[in-house]
Scaffold this motif. Structure first.
Motif, PDB file in Angstrom:
ATOM      1  N   SER A  39      54.978  64.222  45.796  1.00 15.24           N
ATOM      2  CA  SER A  39      56.024  65.238  45.761  1.00 15.24           C
ATOM      3  C   SER A  39      55.499  66.497  46.437  1.00 15.24           C
ATOM      4  CB  SER A  39      56.425  65.526  44.312  1.00 15.24           C
ATOM      5  OG  SER A  39      56.925  64.363  43.704  1.00 15.24           O
ATOM      6  N   LEU A  47      51.850  54.855  41.442  1.00 15.56           N
ATOM      7  CA  LEU A  47      53.013  54.249  40.786  1.00 15.56           C
ATOM      8  C   LEU A  47      52.656  52.897  40.194  1.00 15.56           C
ATOM      9  CD1 LEU A  47      55.912  54.941  43.317  1.00 15.56           C
ATOM     10  CD2 LEU A  47      55.571  56.009  41.081  1.00 15.56           C
ATOM     11  N   ILE A  60      55.012  52.878  36.729  1.00 19.01           N
ATOM     12  CA  ILE A  60      55.577  53.992  35.976  1.00 19.01           C
ATOM     13  C   ILE A  60      56.930  54.373  36.553  1.00 19.01           C
ATOM     14  CG2 ILE A  60      53.294  54.848  35.357  1.00 19.01           C
ATOM     15  CD1 ILE A  60      53.682  57.030  37.525  1.00 19.01           C
ATOM     16  N   LYS A  61      57.690  55.151  35.802  1.00 16.63           N
ATOM     17  CA  LYS A  61      58.971  55.705  36.235  1.00 16.63           C
ATOM     18  C   LYS A  61      59.996  54.630  36.597  1.00 16.63           C
ATOM     19  CE  LYS A  61      56.762  59.847  38.116  1.00 16.63           C
ATOM     20  NZ  LYS A  61      56.783  60.862  39.194  1.00 16.63           N
ATOM     21  N   LYS A  78      63.451  49.891  42.733  1.00 14.35           N
ATOM     22  CA  LYS A  78      63.882  50.562  41.508  1.00 14.35           C
ATOM     23  C   LYS A  78      65.370  50.298  41.366  1.00 14.35           C
ATOM     24  CE  LYS A  78      63.645  54.790  38.805  1.00 14.35           C
ATOM     25  NZ  LYS A  78      63.132  56.185  38.684  1.00 14.35           N
ATOM     26  N   HIS A  82      66.988  58.120  40.408  1.00 13.53           N
ATOM     27  CA  HIS A  82      67.282  59.433  39.829  1.00 13.53           C
ATOM     28  C   HIS A  82      66.971  60.500  40.860  1.00 13.53           C
ATOM     29  CE1 HIS A  82      66.555  62.901  37.061  1.00 13.53           C
ATOM     30  NE2 HIS A  82      67.574  62.350  36.424  1.00 13.53           N
ATOM     31  N   SER A  84      65.242  63.001  40.674  1.00 16.14           N
ATOM     32  CA  SER A  84      63.834  63.401  40.640  1.00 16.14           C
ATOM     33  C   SER A  84      62.930  62.425  41.392  1.00 16.14           C
ATOM     34  CB  SER A  84      63.363  63.518  39.195  1.00 16.14           C
ATOM     35  OG  SER A  84      63.490  62.284  38.530  1.00 16.14           O
ATOM     36  N   ASP A  85      63.476  61.295  41.839  1.00 16.49           N
ATOM     37  CA  ASP A  85      62.669  60.344  42.615  1.00 16.49           C
ATOM     38  C   ASP A  85      62.521  60.760  44.068  1.00 16.49           C
ATOM     39  OD1 ASP A  85      64.207  57.625  40.800  1.00 16.49           O
ATOM     40  OD2 ASP A  85      62.259  58.573  40.437  1.00 16.49           O
TER      41      ASP A  85
END
Lengths: 114, 115
Positions: A39, A47, A60-61, A78, A82, A84-85
């Motif tokens: 990020s 990940l 994760i996530k 995924k 979201h 936030s990804d």
């Protein structure tokens, strides 16, 4: 020579949609494979990783990746993205030489539409 | 616990100057790596330390680049006679052991700009 290819420079998906990021590798032996996320202003965060065993690995996530030896691929997925990804995603292969260094692909930037 | 830290977070220098970039790995991690990430690219390996010694420096681009880890903990990447092409984000990573392939824990990086 070892290499990692991420064919998609940018990918845009709508929030809630599914995601697949592609990764192909070139390595002469059984690969050790990683997906990292970066990020803005942040370091690389792991990940998930594949070393051996089950070819579908959970991370994760809510991320998962599937190792396909016949296709030399390790695609990241995924089911529902979201906002936030949104970030840069890097696939990497671990090299079993004197350094055990990572060789990274050039990354895929994920943009998420509201 | 504390992660990998790097200082400074940003460094602007003039062409021809000398710079030092510092990495403080996770406590107890014996393996330490430096990578360089140019704009729009993935990180590229520079050098690997196992303990105090540089076990693999094959990624250093030329002899203007040098790195040390004198006590097996903190490492410093040194760049002499900087060039504009050295501008990049320099990432440090550490790993619990250098034997075998393990997860590498990355710091936030130092963004170096050479003007």
């Amino acid at each position: 020579a070892q290499s990692v290819t991420q064919p998609d420079i940018h990918i845009t998906v709508s929030e809630g949609a599914s995601l697949e990021l592609r990764c192909n590798y070139s390595y002469g032996a059984t690969p050790y494979l990683f997906w990292y996320v970066q990020s803005p202003g942040q370091g690389l965060q792991l990940l998930l990783k594949y070393f051996s065993g089950d070819t579908l690995v959970q991370g994760i996530k809510g991320f998962e990746a599937e190792f396909k030896r016949s296709q030399s691929s390790f695609n990241l997925r995924k089911p529902s993205v979201h906002w936030s990804d949104a970030a840069e995603y890097f696939c990497a292969v671990g090299v079993k030489d004197s350094s055990y260094k990572l060789i990274f692909g050039s990354g895929t930037r994920l943009l998420v539409r509201p | 616990g504390a992660g990998v830290s790097q200082t400074p977070s940003n460094k602007v220098t003039e062409k021809g100057k000398y710079v030092e970039l510092r990495c403080d790995p996770i406590s107890g991690h014996t393996a330490l790596y430096w990578y360089r990430q140019s704009l729009g690219q993935g990180p590229e390996f520079l050098i690997y330390f196992q303990g105090t010694g540089a076990a693999d420096d094959s990624g250093l681009p030329n002899d203007r680049f040098f790195a040390v880890r004198p006590e097996g903990s903190v490492s410093t990447l040194k760049i002499q006679r900087t060039e504009r092409g050295d501008s990049a984000v320099y990432l440090c990573a550490s790993s619990p052991t250098g034997t075998g392939i393990h997860e590498q824990y990355f710091g936030p990086g130092t963004r170096l700009t050479v003007t």
